[in-house]
Write an enzyme that holds these catalytic residues in place. Structure first.
Site, PDB file in Angstrom:
ATOM      1  N   LYS A 173       0.946  -1.172  -0.112  1.00 36.10           N
ATOM      2  CA  LYS A 173       0.058  -0.037  -0.239  1.00 36.10           C
ATOM      3  C   LYS A 173       0.972   1.145  -0.164  1.00 36.10           C
ATOM      4  O   LYS A 173       1.521   1.743   1.054  1.00 36.10           O
ATOM      5  CB  LYS A 173      -0.737   0.035   1.171  1.00 36.10           C
ATOM      6  N   SER A 220       5.551   7.932   9.644  1.00 33.58           N
ATOM      7  CA  SER A 220       5.839   8.604  10.780  1.00 33.58           C
ATOM      8  C   SER A 220       5.468   7.763  12.006  1.00 33.58           C
ATOM      9  O   SER A 220       4.796   7.040  12.033  1.00 33.58           O
ATOM     10  CB  SER A 220       4.566   9.693  10.709  1.00 33.58           C
ATOM     11  N   THR A 225       2.032   7.346  13.060  1.00 38.69           N
ATOM     12  CA  THR A 225       1.331   6.102  12.465  1.00 38.69           C
ATOM     13  C   THR A 225       1.688   4.886  12.767  1.00 38.69           C
ATOM     14  O   THR A 225       1.064   3.821  13.107  1.00 38.69           O
ATOM     15  CB  THR A 225       1.391   6.334  11.037  1.00 38.69           C
ATOM     16  N   GLY A 226       3.208   4.834  13.231  1.00 35.88           N
ATOM     17  CA  GLY A 226       3.843   3.586  13.743  1.00 35.88           C
ATOM     18  C   GLY A 226       2.904   3.066  14.850  1.00 35.88           C
ATOM     19  O   GLY A 226       2.949   1.729  15.224  1.00 35.88           O
ATOM     20  N   GLU A 251       9.703   1.272  10.656  1.00 37.58           N
ATOM     21  CA  GLU A 251      11.016   2.259  10.199  1.00 37.58           C
ATOM     22  C   GLU A 251      10.341   3.704  10.473  1.00 37.58           C
ATOM     23  O   GLU A 251       9.488   4.196   9.451  1.00 37.58           O
ATOM     24  CB  GLU A 251      11.430   2.173   9.007  1.00 37.58           C
ATOM     25  N   CYS A 297      13.680  10.537   6.771  1.00 39.11           N
ATOM     26  CA  CYS A 297      13.458   9.899   8.128  1.00 39.11           C
ATOM     27  C   CYS A 297      14.810  10.298   8.661  1.00 39.11           C
ATOM     28  O   CYS A 297      15.105  10.769   9.957  1.00 39.11           O
ATOM     29  CB  CYS A 297      13.340   8.917   8.440  1.00 39.11           C
ATOM     30  N   GLU A 329      10.558  15.971  15.185  1.00 40.61           N
ATOM     31  CA  GLU A 329      10.904  15.989  13.625  1.00 40.61           C
ATOM     32  C   GLU A 329      10.078  16.888  13.010  1.00 40.61           C
ATOM     33  O   GLU A 329       9.024  16.982  12.793  1.00 40.61           O
ATOM     34  CB  GLU A 329      10.374  14.723  12.980  1.00 40.61           C
TER      35      GLU A 329
HETATM   36  P1  ADP Z   1       3.476  10.959   6.821  1.00 40.65           P
HETATM   37  O1  ADP Z   1       2.951  11.493   7.811  1.00 40.65           O
HETATM   38  O2  ADP Z   1       4.718  11.086   6.330  1.00 40.65           O
HETATM   39  O3  ADP Z   1       2.423  11.164   5.436  1.00 40.65           O
HETATM   40  P2  ADP Z   1       2.391   8.431   7.628  1.00 40.65           P
HETATM   41  O4  ADP Z   1       2.889   7.932   8.657  1.00 40.65           O
HETATM   42  O5  ADP Z   1       1.206   9.262   7.741  1.00 40.65           O
HETATM   43  O6  ADP Z   1       3.598   9.426   6.972  1.00 40.65           O
HETATM   44  O7  ADP Z   1       1.852   7.641   6.052  1.00 40.65           O
HETATM   45  C1  ADP Z   1       2.932   6.481   5.804  1.00 40.65           C
HETATM   46  C2  ADP Z   1       2.151   5.468   5.181  1.00 40.65           C
HETATM   47  O8  ADP Z   1       1.170   5.056   6.217  1.00 40.65           O
HETATM   48  C3  ADP Z   1       1.222   5.974   4.039  1.00 40.65           C
HETATM   49  O9  ADP Z   1       0.977   4.826   3.213  1.00 40.65           O
HETATM   50  C4  ADP Z   1      -0.223   6.205   4.766  1.00 40.65           C
HETATM   51  O10 ADP Z   1      -1.370   6.086   3.810  1.00 40.65           O
HETATM   52  C5  ADP Z   1      -0.090   5.025   5.815  1.00 40.65           C
HETATM   53  N1  ADP Z   1      -1.031   5.259   6.943  1.00 40.65           N
HETATM   54  C6  ADP Z   1      -1.336   6.424   7.296  1.00 40.65           C
HETATM   55  N2  ADP Z   1      -2.170   6.198   8.552  1.00 40.65           N
HETATM   56  C7  ADP Z   1      -2.458   4.965   8.597  1.00 40.65           C
HETATM   57  C8  ADP Z   1      -3.228   4.166   9.309  1.00 40.65           C
HETATM   58  N3  ADP Z   1      -3.939   4.587  10.428  1.00 40.65           N
HETATM   59  N4  ADP Z   1      -3.143   2.710   9.234  1.00 40.65           N
HETATM   60  C9  ADP Z   1      -2.420   2.402   8.436  1.00 40.65           C
HETATM   61  N5  ADP Z   1      -1.628   2.816   7.379  1.00 40.65           N
HETATM   62  C10 ADP Z   1      -1.407   4.285   7.476  1.00 40.65           C
END
Ligand code: ADP
Length: 498
Positions: free
Chosen positions: A190, A244, A247-248, A266, A301, A398
Protein backbone atom coordinates in the site's frame (compact mmCIF):
# COMPACT_ATOMS: atom_id res chain seq x y z
CA UNK A 1 24.00 8.49 -17.65
CA UNK A 2 23.36 10.92 -20.54
CA UNK A 3 22.05 14.25 -19.33
CA UNK A 4 18.48 15.08 -20.31
CA UNK A 5 17.64 18.78 -20.55
CA UNK A 6 14.89 20.36 -18.44
CA UNK A 7 12.76 21.07 -21.51
CA UNK A 8 12.87 17.38 -22.45
CA UNK A 9 11.81 16.32 -18.96
CA UNK A 10 8.95 18.84 -19.11
CA UNK A 11 7.86 17.53 -22.52
CA UNK A 12 7.88 13.96 -21.25
CA UNK A 13 6.07 15.00 -18.09
CA UNK A 14 3.30 16.54 -20.18
CA UNK A 15 2.84 13.27 -22.06
CA UNK A 16 3.10 10.83 -19.18
CA UNK A 17 0.15 8.57 -18.32
CA UNK A 18 -0.86 7.91 -14.72
CA UNK A 19 -2.18 4.45 -14.07
CA UNK A 20 -3.20 4.39 -10.42
CA UNK A 21 -5.47 1.48 -9.58
CA UNK A 22 -5.32 -1.71 -7.56
CA UNK A 23 -3.04 -4.27 -9.20
CA UNK A 24 -4.48 -7.63 -8.18
CA UNK A 25 -3.73 -11.14 -9.42
CA UNK A 26 -1.62 -9.96 -12.32
CA UNK A 27 -3.75 -7.13 -13.73
CA UNK A 28 -5.03 -3.68 -12.97
CA UNK A 29 -8.45 -4.13 -11.39
CA UNK A 30 -10.35 -0.85 -11.13
CA UNK A 31 -11.72 -0.18 -7.67
CA UNK A 32 -15.47 -0.09 -7.17
CA UNK A 33 -15.00 2.43 -4.36
CA UNK A 34 -16.83 5.69 -4.84
CA UNK A 35 -14.26 8.05 -3.30
CA UNK A 36 -11.80 9.86 -5.51
CA UNK A 37 -8.38 11.33 -4.72
CA UNK A 38 -7.08 14.36 -6.56
CA UNK A 39 -3.40 13.79 -7.27
CA UNK A 40 -1.78 17.22 -6.89
CA UNK A 41 1.56 18.26 -8.38
CA UNK A 42 3.18 20.10 -5.44
CA UNK A 43 5.30 22.20 -7.81
CA UNK A 44 2.28 23.73 -9.53
CA UNK A 45 -0.57 23.09 -7.04
CA UNK A 46 -2.56 21.73 -10.00
CA UNK A 47 -4.14 18.28 -10.32
CA UNK A 48 -2.16 15.72 -12.33
CA UNK A 49 -4.97 13.21 -12.35
CA UNK A 50 -7.70 11.79 -10.14
CA UNK A 51 -7.94 8.20 -9.04
CA UNK A 52 -10.31 6.02 -7.13
CA UNK A 53 -9.20 5.78 -3.49
CA UNK A 54 -9.26 2.01 -3.23
CA UNK A 55 -11.03 0.70 -0.16
CA UNK A 56 -11.32 -2.16 2.28
CA UNK A 57 -12.90 -4.40 -0.37
CA UNK A 58 -9.90 -3.89 -2.65
CA UNK A 59 -7.62 -4.68 0.27
CA UNK A 60 -9.60 -7.85 1.04
CA UNK A 61 -9.43 -8.98 -2.60
CA UNK A 62 -5.70 -8.32 -2.70
CA UNK A 63 -5.06 -10.20 0.54
CA UNK A 64 -7.24 -13.10 -0.64
CA UNK A 65 -5.24 -13.41 -3.86
CA UNK A 66 -1.93 -13.10 -2.03
CA UNK A 67 -3.00 -15.77 0.48
CA UNK A 68 -3.96 -18.17 -2.32
CA UNK A 69 -0.67 -17.50 -4.10
CA UNK A 70 1.30 -18.19 -0.95
CA UNK A 71 -0.62 -21.30 0.01
CA UNK A 72 -0.40 -22.99 -3.39
CA UNK A 73 3.33 -22.28 -3.50
CA UNK A 74 3.45 -20.74 -6.98
CA UNK A 75 6.31 -18.50 -5.82
CA UNK A 76 7.29 -19.81 -2.39
CA UNK A 77 8.12 -23.27 -3.76
CA UNK A 78 10.06 -22.15 -6.81
CA UNK A 79 13.71 -23.08 -6.65
CA UNK A 80 16.13 -20.42 -5.41
CA UNK A 81 17.69 -20.33 -8.89
CA UNK A 82 14.35 -19.60 -10.52
CA UNK A 83 13.43 -16.94 -7.94
CA UNK A 84 16.80 -15.31 -8.51
CA UNK A 85 16.38 -15.26 -12.30
CA UNK A 86 12.89 -13.77 -12.06
CA UNK A 87 13.90 -11.07 -9.60
CA UNK A 88 16.94 -10.21 -11.73
CA UNK A 89 14.64 -9.81 -14.74
CA UNK A 90 12.43 -7.56 -12.59
CA UNK A 91 15.48 -5.46 -11.62
CA UNK A 92 16.44 -5.11 -15.28
CA UNK A 93 12.96 -3.88 -16.19
CA UNK A 94 13.03 -1.35 -13.34
CA UNK A 95 16.43 -0.05 -14.47
CA UNK A 96 15.23 0.21 -18.08
CA UNK A 97 12.13 2.09 -16.89
CA UNK A 98 13.97 4.34 -14.42
CA UNK A 99 13.24 7.61 -16.24
CA UNK A 100 9.49 7.02 -16.22
CA UNK A 101 9.47 5.89 -12.60
CA UNK A 102 11.51 8.97 -11.69
CA UNK A 103 9.17 11.29 -13.54
CA UNK A 104 6.14 9.85 -11.76
CA UNK A 105 7.77 10.41 -8.36
CA UNK A 106 8.90 13.94 -9.21
CA UNK A 107 5.48 14.94 -10.47
CA UNK A 108 3.62 13.48 -7.51
CA UNK A 109 5.86 14.52 -4.63
CA UNK A 110 8.22 17.22 -5.92
CA UNK A 111 11.62 15.55 -5.66
CA UNK A 112 14.22 17.07 -8.04
CA UNK A 113 14.32 14.87 -11.13
CA UNK A 114 17.97 13.81 -10.88
CA UNK A 115 17.42 12.68 -7.29
CA UNK A 116 14.36 10.77 -8.44
CA UNK A 117 16.43 9.12 -11.14
CA UNK A 118 19.04 8.07 -8.57
CA UNK A 119 16.21 6.62 -6.43
CA UNK A 120 14.79 4.64 -9.34
CA UNK A 121 18.18 3.15 -10.24
CA UNK A 122 18.78 2.48 -6.59
CA UNK A 123 15.46 0.58 -6.46
CA UNK A 124 16.70 -1.62 -9.32
CA UNK A 125 19.96 -2.26 -7.47
CA UNK A 126 18.11 -3.12 -4.26
CA UNK A 127 16.03 -5.69 -6.14
CA UNK A 128 19.19 -7.07 -7.74
CA UNK A 129 20.92 -7.36 -4.35
CA UNK A 130 18.08 -9.44 -2.89
CA UNK A 131 17.72 -11.44 -6.11
CA UNK A 132 21.35 -12.47 -5.77
CA UNK A 133 20.74 -13.58 -2.20
CA UNK A 134 18.10 -16.14 -3.22
CA UNK A 135 20.46 -18.95 -4.13
CA UNK A 136 23.34 -18.02 -1.87
CA UNK A 137 21.90 -18.23 1.61
CA UNK A 138 22.24 -21.49 3.48
CA UNK A 139 20.45 -22.70 6.57
CA UNK A 140 22.27 -24.38 9.40
CA UNK A 141 22.87 -28.00 10.25
CA UNK A 142 23.54 -28.32 13.97
CA UNK A 143 25.92 -30.62 15.74
CA UNK A 144 23.85 -33.32 17.35
CA UNK A 145 23.99 -36.81 18.76
CA UNK A 146 24.70 -39.42 16.04
CA UNK A 147 21.10 -40.67 15.97
CA UNK A 148 19.56 -37.31 15.08
CA UNK A 149 19.68 -34.87 12.24
CA UNK A 150 18.95 -31.34 13.47
CA UNK A 151 18.69 -28.26 11.33
CA UNK A 152 17.34 -24.74 11.43
CA UNK A 153 15.69 -23.23 8.44
CA UNK A 154 14.43 -19.73 7.61
CA UNK A 155 11.00 -19.84 6.01
CA UNK A 156 8.86 -17.06 4.57
CA UNK A 157 6.24 -15.57 6.88
CA UNK A 158 3.37 -15.73 4.40
CA UNK A 159 1.45 -12.65 3.28
CA UNK A 160 3.40 -9.47 3.97
CA UNK A 161 1.66 -6.09 4.00
CA UNK A 162 4.09 -3.32 3.05
CA UNK A 163 2.92 0.20 3.88
CA UNK A 164 5.15 2.87 2.42
CA UNK A 165 5.49 6.67 2.59
CA UNK A 166 5.66 9.35 -0.10
CA UNK A 167 9.20 10.64 0.42
CA UNK A 168 11.01 7.88 -1.54
CA UNK A 169 8.08 6.25 -3.32
CA UNK A 170 9.91 3.86 -5.62
CA UNK A 171 12.90 3.36 -3.32
CA UNK A 172 10.88 2.46 -0.22
CA UNK A 173 8.64 0.13 -2.18
CA UNK A 174 11.71 -1.74 -3.50
CA UNK A 175 13.36 -1.85 -0.09
CA UNK A 176 10.37 -3.76 1.27
CA UNK A 177 9.16 -5.88 -1.61
CA UNK A 178 12.61 -7.10 -2.71
CA UNK A 179 13.60 -8.85 0.55
CA UNK A 180 10.01 -9.99 1.13
CA UNK A 181 9.84 -11.62 -2.32
CA UNK A 182 13.38 -12.99 -2.14
CA UNK A 183 12.40 -14.73 1.10
CA UNK A 184 9.42 -16.35 -0.69
CA UNK A 185 6.53 -14.29 0.68
CA UNK A 186 3.56 -12.84 -1.16
CA UNK A 187 3.27 -9.06 -0.79
CA UNK A 188 0.42 -6.58 -0.64
CA UNK A 189 1.89 -3.11 -1.06
CA UNK A 190 0.00 0.00 0.00
CA UNK A 191 1.81 3.11 -1.19
CA UNK A 192 1.12 6.57 0.17
CA UNK A 193 -1.98 8.23 -1.23
CA UNK A 194 0.26 11.21 -2.08
CA UNK A 195 2.53 9.23 -4.43
CA UNK A 196 1.12 5.92 -5.66
CA UNK A 197 1.91 5.86 -9.37
CA UNK A 198 5.41 4.38 -9.31
CA UNK A 199 4.30 1.55 -6.98
CA UNK A 200 1.51 0.58 -9.39
CA UNK A 201 4.02 0.64 -12.22
CA UNK A 202 6.43 -1.52 -10.24
CA UNK A 203 3.72 -4.17 -9.91
CA UNK A 204 3.15 -4.30 -13.64
CA UNK A 205 6.93 -4.53 -14.24
CA UNK A 206 7.15 -7.39 -11.73
CA UNK A 207 4.37 -9.16 -13.58
CA UNK A 208 6.11 -8.64 -16.92
CA UNK A 209 9.29 -10.10 -15.42
CA UNK A 210 7.47 -13.31 -14.52
CA UNK A 211 6.51 -12.86 -10.89
CA UNK A 212 3.34 -14.97 -10.78
CA UNK A 213 -0.09 -13.34 -10.38
CA UNK A 214 -1.09 -12.71 -6.78
CA UNK A 215 2.47 -12.64 -5.47
CA UNK A 216 2.82 -8.86 -5.66
CA UNK A 217 -0.44 -6.96 -5.21
CA UNK A 218 -0.71 -3.17 -4.94
CA UNK A 219 -3.64 -1.35 -3.37
CA UNK A 220 -3.49 2.43 -3.53
CA UNK A 221 -5.70 4.09 -0.95
CA UNK A 222 -5.88 5.89 2.35
CA UNK A 223 -4.03 4.79 5.45
CA UNK A 224 -7.11 4.80 7.63
CA UNK A 225 -8.96 2.56 5.13
CA UNK A 226 -6.67 0.24 3.20
CA UNK A 227 -3.76 0.53 5.65
CA UNK A 228 -5.85 -0.32 8.71
CA UNK A 229 -7.54 -3.18 6.90
CA UNK A 230 -4.15 -4.71 6.05
CA UNK A 231 -2.93 -4.35 9.63
CA UNK A 232 -5.99 -6.07 11.09
CA UNK A 233 -6.72 -8.67 8.38
CA UNK A 234 -6.38 -12.23 9.67
CA UNK A 235 -4.64 -13.44 6.51
CA UNK A 236 -1.83 -10.88 6.71
CA UNK A 237 1.05 -12.51 8.55
CA UNK A 238 3.48 -9.60 8.83
CA UNK A 239 3.38 -5.82 8.45
CA UNK A 240 6.35 -3.80 7.27
CA UNK A 241 5.87 -0.06 7.64
CA UNK A 242 7.84 3.09 6.93
CA UNK A 243 6.32 6.43 7.88
CA UNK A 244 5.70 8.70 10.83
CA UNK A 245 6.13 7.62 14.44
CA UNK A 246 2.50 8.60 15.12
CA UNK A 247 1.24 6.17 12.47
CA UNK A 248 3.75 3.55 13.66
CA UNK A 249 2.10 3.64 17.09
CA UNK A 250 -1.36 3.27 15.54
CA UNK A 251 -0.15 0.29 13.51
CA UNK A 252 1.43 -1.39 16.50
CA UNK A 253 -1.93 -1.25 18.25
CA UNK A 254 -3.80 -2.39 15.15
CA UNK A 255 -1.46 -5.37 14.75
CA UNK A 256 -2.08 -6.39 18.35
CA UNK A 257 -5.80 -5.69 18.35
CA UNK A 258 -7.03 -9.04 17.09
CA UNK A 259 -3.94 -11.17 16.77
CA UNK A 260 -0.28 -11.34 17.70
CA UNK A 261 0.85 -9.98 14.37
CA UNK A 262 4.56 -9.26 14.02
CA UNK A 263 5.61 -6.03 12.42
CA UNK A 264 8.60 -3.86 11.68
CA UNK A 265 8.52 -0.09 11.90
CA UNK A 266 10.88 2.40 10.31
CA UNK A 267 9.67 5.73 11.66
CA UNK A 268 10.75 9.30 12.32
CA UNK A 269 14.09 10.74 13.30
CA UNK A 270 15.86 13.85 14.52
CA UNK A 271 19.33 12.84 13.55
CA UNK A 272 22.43 14.64 14.79
CA UNK A 273 25.42 15.67 12.70
CA UNK A 274 28.32 16.01 15.15
CA UNK A 275 31.43 18.01 14.26
CA UNK A 276 34.44 17.68 16.59
CA UNK A 277 37.12 20.42 16.74
CA UNK A 278 39.58 18.46 14.60
CA UNK A 279 37.14 17.80 11.73
CA UNK A 280 38.98 17.87 8.41
CA UNK A 281 38.19 20.42 5.67
CA UNK A 282 35.26 22.41 7.11
CA UNK A 283 34.02 23.47 3.68
CA UNK A 284 33.61 19.84 2.55
CA UNK A 285 31.97 19.05 5.90
CA UNK A 286 29.55 21.97 5.42
CA UNK A 287 28.66 20.79 1.94
CA UNK A 288 27.87 17.31 3.23
CA UNK A 289 25.88 18.68 6.18
CA UNK A 290 23.80 20.85 3.82
CA UNK A 291 23.19 17.83 1.63
CA UNK A 292 22.06 15.72 4.59
CA UNK A 293 19.47 18.26 5.66
CA UNK A 294 18.29 19.87 2.39
CA UNK A 295 18.20 16.76 0.16
CA UNK A 296 14.63 15.79 -0.69
CA UNK A 297 13.56 19.10 0.92
CA UNK A 298 14.48 17.63 4.32
CA UNK A 299 11.68 15.09 3.98
CA UNK A 300 13.89 12.17 4.97
CA UNK A 301 13.53 10.12 8.17
CA UNK A 302 17.30 10.11 8.50
CA UNK A 303 17.76 13.82 7.64
CA UNK A 304 20.58 15.34 9.70
CA UNK A 305 18.38 18.03 11.20
CA UNK A 306 20.54 18.88 14.22
CA UNK A 307 24.09 20.20 13.83
CA UNK A 308 26.07 19.69 17.05
CA UNK A 309 29.40 21.46 16.52
CA UNK A 310 32.35 22.23 18.77
CA UNK A 311 32.36 25.85 19.89
CA UNK A 312 35.76 26.47 18.26
CA UNK A 313 34.44 25.68 14.76
CA UNK A 314 30.72 26.37 14.92
CA UNK A 315 30.71 29.97 13.57
CA UNK A 316 32.95 29.19 10.62
CA UNK A 317 30.99 26.06 9.87
CA UNK A 318 27.63 27.83 9.94
CA UNK A 319 28.99 30.47 7.57
CA UNK A 320 30.05 27.73 5.11
CA UNK A 321 26.69 25.94 5.47
CA UNK A 322 24.84 29.19 4.71
CA UNK A 323 26.89 29.50 1.51
CA UNK A 324 25.99 25.95 0.52
CA UNK A 325 22.33 26.57 1.44
CA UNK A 326 22.37 29.25 -1.27
CA UNK A 327 22.87 26.46 -3.80
CA UNK A 328 19.54 24.98 -2.75
CA UNK A 329 17.42 27.69 -4.31
CA UNK A 330 13.83 26.47 -4.71
CA UNK A 331 12.92 25.72 -8.32
CA UNK A 332 11.10 23.54 -10.82
CA UNK A 333 11.98 19.94 -9.87
CA UNK A 334 11.92 18.97 -13.56
CA UNK A 335 14.95 21.22 -14.14
CA UNK A 336 18.01 18.98 -13.67
CA UNK A 337 19.97 21.87 -12.16
CA UNK A 338 17.48 22.41 -9.34
CA UNK A 339 18.36 20.89 -5.96
CA UNK A 340 15.36 21.97 -3.87
CA UNK A 341 11.86 21.18 -5.02
CA UNK A 342 8.56 21.85 -3.25
CA UNK A 343 7.40 20.04 -0.14
CA UNK A 344 4.89 17.29 -0.81
CA UNK A 345 1.71 19.14 0.13
CA UNK A 346 0.18 22.36 1.43
CA UNK A 347 -0.34 20.62 4.76
CA UNK A 348 3.33 19.67 4.98
CA UNK A 349 4.41 23.23 4.17
CA UNK A 350 2.06 24.56 6.86
CA UNK A 351 3.50 22.14 9.38
CA UNK A 352 7.09 23.14 8.55
CA UNK A 353 6.27 26.87 8.63
CA UNK A 354 4.57 26.41 12.02
CA UNK A 355 7.85 24.99 13.31
CA UNK A 356 9.78 27.90 11.80
CA UNK A 357 7.41 30.34 13.56
CA UNK A 358 7.80 28.41 16.84
CA UNK A 359 11.60 28.58 16.49
CA UNK A 360 11.55 32.34 16.01
CA UNK A 361 9.10 32.81 18.88
CA UNK A 362 11.42 30.78 21.08
CA UNK A 363 14.35 33.11 20.42
CA UNK A 364 16.32 31.06 17.86
CA UNK A 365 18.17 33.17 15.28
CA UNK A 366 17.70 32.70 11.56
CA UNK A 367 20.96 32.47 9.62
CA UNK A 368 19.20 31.94 6.30
CA UNK A 369 15.81 30.96 4.90
CA UNK A 370 12.76 30.89 7.14
CA UNK A 371 10.38 31.92 4.37
CA UNK A 372 8.51 30.67 1.35
CA UNK A 373 9.40 31.93 -2.14
CA UNK A 374 6.89 33.98 -4.08
CA UNK A 375 5.90 31.35 -6.65
CA UNK A 376 3.23 28.69 -6.96
CA UNK A 377 4.11 25.38 -5.31
CA UNK A 378 4.59 24.29 -1.73
CA UNK A 379 8.15 25.58 -1.40
CA UNK A 380 10.07 26.40 1.78
CA UNK A 381 13.50 28.04 1.64
CA UNK A 382 16.56 26.20 2.94
CA UNK A 383 16.61 27.32 6.58
CA UNK A 384 19.29 27.39 9.29
CA UNK A 385 18.67 28.36 12.94
CA UNK A 386 21.36 29.04 15.55
CA UNK A 387 20.92 29.71 19.26
CA UNK A 388 18.33 26.96 19.50
CA UNK A 389 17.01 26.13 22.97
CA UNK A 390 17.63 22.36 23.37
CA UNK A 391 14.23 22.03 25.08
CA UNK A 392 12.28 23.77 22.31
CA UNK A 393 10.05 21.98 19.80
CA UNK A 394 12.37 22.66 16.84
CA UNK A 395 15.21 21.04 18.79
CA UNK A 396 13.35 17.87 19.75
CA UNK A 397 10.59 17.17 17.25
CA UNK A 398 10.84 15.93 13.69
CA UNK A 399 10.13 18.85 11.32
CA UNK A 400 10.41 16.90 8.04
CA UNK A 401 11.43 19.96 6.10
CA UNK A 402 14.61 21.82 5.06
CA UNK A 403 15.35 23.19 8.54
CA UNK A 404 18.67 22.79 10.34
CA UNK A 405 19.05 23.60 14.06
CA UNK A 406 22.55 24.37 15.32
CA UNK A 407 23.93 23.67 18.82
CA UNK A 408 27.42 24.31 20.20
CA UNK A 409 29.28 22.14 22.72
CA UNK A 410 32.54 22.24 24.67
CA UNK A 411 33.19 18.61 25.67
CA UNK A 412 32.64 15.24 24.04
CA UNK A 413 30.31 14.28 26.89
CA UNK A 414 28.12 17.27 26.08
CA UNK A 415 28.11 16.38 22.39
CA UNK A 416 26.96 12.83 23.12
CA UNK A 417 24.32 14.05 25.60
CA UNK A 418 22.97 16.50 23.02
CA UNK A 419 22.98 13.83 20.31
CA UNK A 420 20.90 11.55 22.53
CA UNK A 421 18.51 14.28 23.70
CA UNK A 422 15.56 13.24 21.55
CA UNK A 423 13.19 10.31 21.65
CA UNK A 424 14.44 9.08 18.25
CA UNK A 425 17.34 6.82 17.28
CA UNK A 426 17.81 6.52 13.55
CA UNK A 427 21.16 7.81 12.32
CA UNK A 428 24.14 9.86 13.47
CA UNK A 429 26.81 11.53 11.36
CA UNK A 430 30.20 12.39 12.81
CA UNK A 431 33.15 14.44 11.56
CA UNK A 432 36.52 14.00 13.21
CA UNK A 433 40.07 12.74 12.70
CA UNK A 434 40.29 11.58 16.34
CA UNK A 435 39.89 7.83 16.09
CA UNK A 436 39.34 7.27 19.81
CA UNK A 437 36.65 9.94 19.97
CA UNK A 438 34.96 8.51 16.88
CA UNK A 439 34.99 5.07 18.41
CA UNK A 440 33.38 6.37 21.59
CA UNK A 441 30.66 8.30 19.73
CA UNK A 442 29.84 5.25 17.58
CA UNK A 443 29.34 3.23 20.76
CA UNK A 444 27.47 5.81 22.83
CA UNK A 445 25.00 7.36 20.41
CA UNK A 446 21.57 5.83 20.39
CA UNK A 447 21.19 5.39 16.66
CA UNK A 448 20.86 2.41 14.37
CA UNK A 449 23.33 3.75 11.85
CA UNK A 450 26.45 5.88 12.26
CA UNK A 451 28.41 7.53 9.43
CA UNK A 452 31.87 8.92 10.05
CA UNK A 453 33.48 11.45 7.71
CA UNK A 454 31.04 10.84 4.86
CA UNK A 455 31.53 13.60 2.33
CA UNK A 456 29.35 13.99 -0.74
CA UNK A 457 32.12 12.50 -2.92
CA UNK A 458 30.77 9.19 -4.21
CA UNK A 459 32.09 6.14 -2.38
CA UNK A 460 30.62 2.73 -2.77
CA UNK A 461 31.14 1.61 0.79
CA UNK A 462 29.60 -1.81 1.16
CA UNK A 463 27.22 -1.25 -1.73
CA UNK A 464 23.81 -2.51 -0.68
CA UNK A 465 25.18 -4.87 1.94
CA UNK A 466 24.83 -2.72 5.08
CA UNK A 467 21.74 -3.24 7.16
CA UNK A 468 20.71 -1.46 10.33
CA UNK A 469 17.90 -1.35 12.82
CA UNK A 470 16.37 1.82 14.24
CA UNK A 471 16.13 2.42 17.98
CA UNK A 472 13.60 3.96 20.36
CA UNK A 473 10.79 5.96 18.72
CA UNK A 474 12.38 5.48 15.29
CA UNK A 475 11.10 1.90 15.24
CA UNK A 476 12.46 -1.63 15.12
CA UNK A 477 13.34 -4.36 12.63
CA UNK A 478 16.43 -4.51 10.41
CA UNK A 479 16.31 -3.04 6.95
CA UNK A 480 18.97 -3.27 4.24
CA UNK A 481 21.63 -5.87 3.50
CA UNK A 482 21.27 -9.56 4.28
CA UNK A 483 20.12 -8.60 7.79
CA UNK A 484 17.12 -7.03 6.06
CA UNK A 485 15.93 -10.46 4.95
CA UNK A 486 15.51 -11.76 8.49
CA UNK A 487 12.32 -9.90 9.45
CA UNK A 488 10.57 -11.40 6.41
CA UNK A 489 11.34 -14.91 7.59
CA UNK A 490 10.56 -17.07 10.56
CA UNK A 491 12.94 -19.60 12.07
CA UNK A 492 11.95 -23.25 12.02
CA UNK A 493 13.98 -25.84 13.92
CA UNK A 494 13.70 -29.46 12.75
CA UNK A 495 14.92 -32.60 14.50
CA UNK A 496 14.89 -35.97 12.73
CA UNK A 497 15.56 -39.04 14.79
CA UNK A 498 17.09 -41.73 12.62
P1 ADP B 1 3.48 10.97 6.66
O1 ADP B 1 2.95 11.66 7.88
O2 ADP B 1 4.91 11.17 6.44
O3 ADP B 1 2.61 11.11 5.45
P2 ADP B 1 2.27 8.56 7.46
O4 ADP B 1 2.82 7.80 8.59
O5 ADP B 1 1.02 9.30 7.65
O6 ADP B 1 3.45 9.46 7.00
O7 ADP B 1 2.08 7.64 6.17
C1 ADP B 1 2.92 6.58 5.82
C2 ADP B 1 2.07 5.48 5.23
O8 ADP B 1 1.20 5.01 6.25
C3 ADP B 1 1.16 5.92 4.08
O9 ADP B 1 1.07 4.88 3.13
C4 ADP B 1 -0.16 6.15 4.76
O10 ADP B 1 -1.28 6.02 3.91
C5 ADP B 1 -0.15 5.02 5.79
N1 ADP B 1 -1.04 5.25 6.93
C6 ADP B 1 -1.41 6.43 7.47
N2 ADP B 1 -2.26 6.23 8.50
C7 ADP B 1 -2.43 4.89 8.62
C8 ADP B 1 -3.18 4.05 9.48
N3 ADP B 1 -3.93 4.53 10.45
N4 ADP B 1 -3.09 2.71 9.29
C9 ADP B 1 -2.32 2.18 8.33
N5 ADP B 1 -1.60 2.92 7.47
C10 ADP B 1 -1.64 4.26 7.61
Amino acid sequence: MPEIAGSDWRKRAAEIKFEIAPFIDGAFAPSAASGVIEDINPATEKALTTFSVGDEDDARRAVGGARAAFDDGRWRLKSPVEKRATLLAFADLVAADAETLALLDTLEMGKPILNALVDAHSAARTIRFYAEACDKLADSLLNSDPQSLVFQRREPRGVVAAITPWNFPVGMAALKLAPALAAGNSVVLKPSELASASACRLASLAHAAGIPPGVLQVVPGLGAGVGQMLATHGDVDFVSFTGSTATGRVLQQACGARALKPLMLECGGKSPQIVLPDAPDLDAVAEAIAHRIFRNQGQVCSAGSRLIAHRSVVDRLVECIATHAGRYAPGDPLDPHVRLGPLVSAQQRRRVMDYVAAGKANGAQLVCGGGTPDRPGYYVDATVFTGVDPQSSIAREEIFGPVLCVFAFDTLDQAIALANATEYGLTTTLWTTDFAAAHRVCREVRAGRVSVNMTTAPREGAGYAMGSEPMRQSGFGAEGGLAGLTPYTTLKGVQFNV
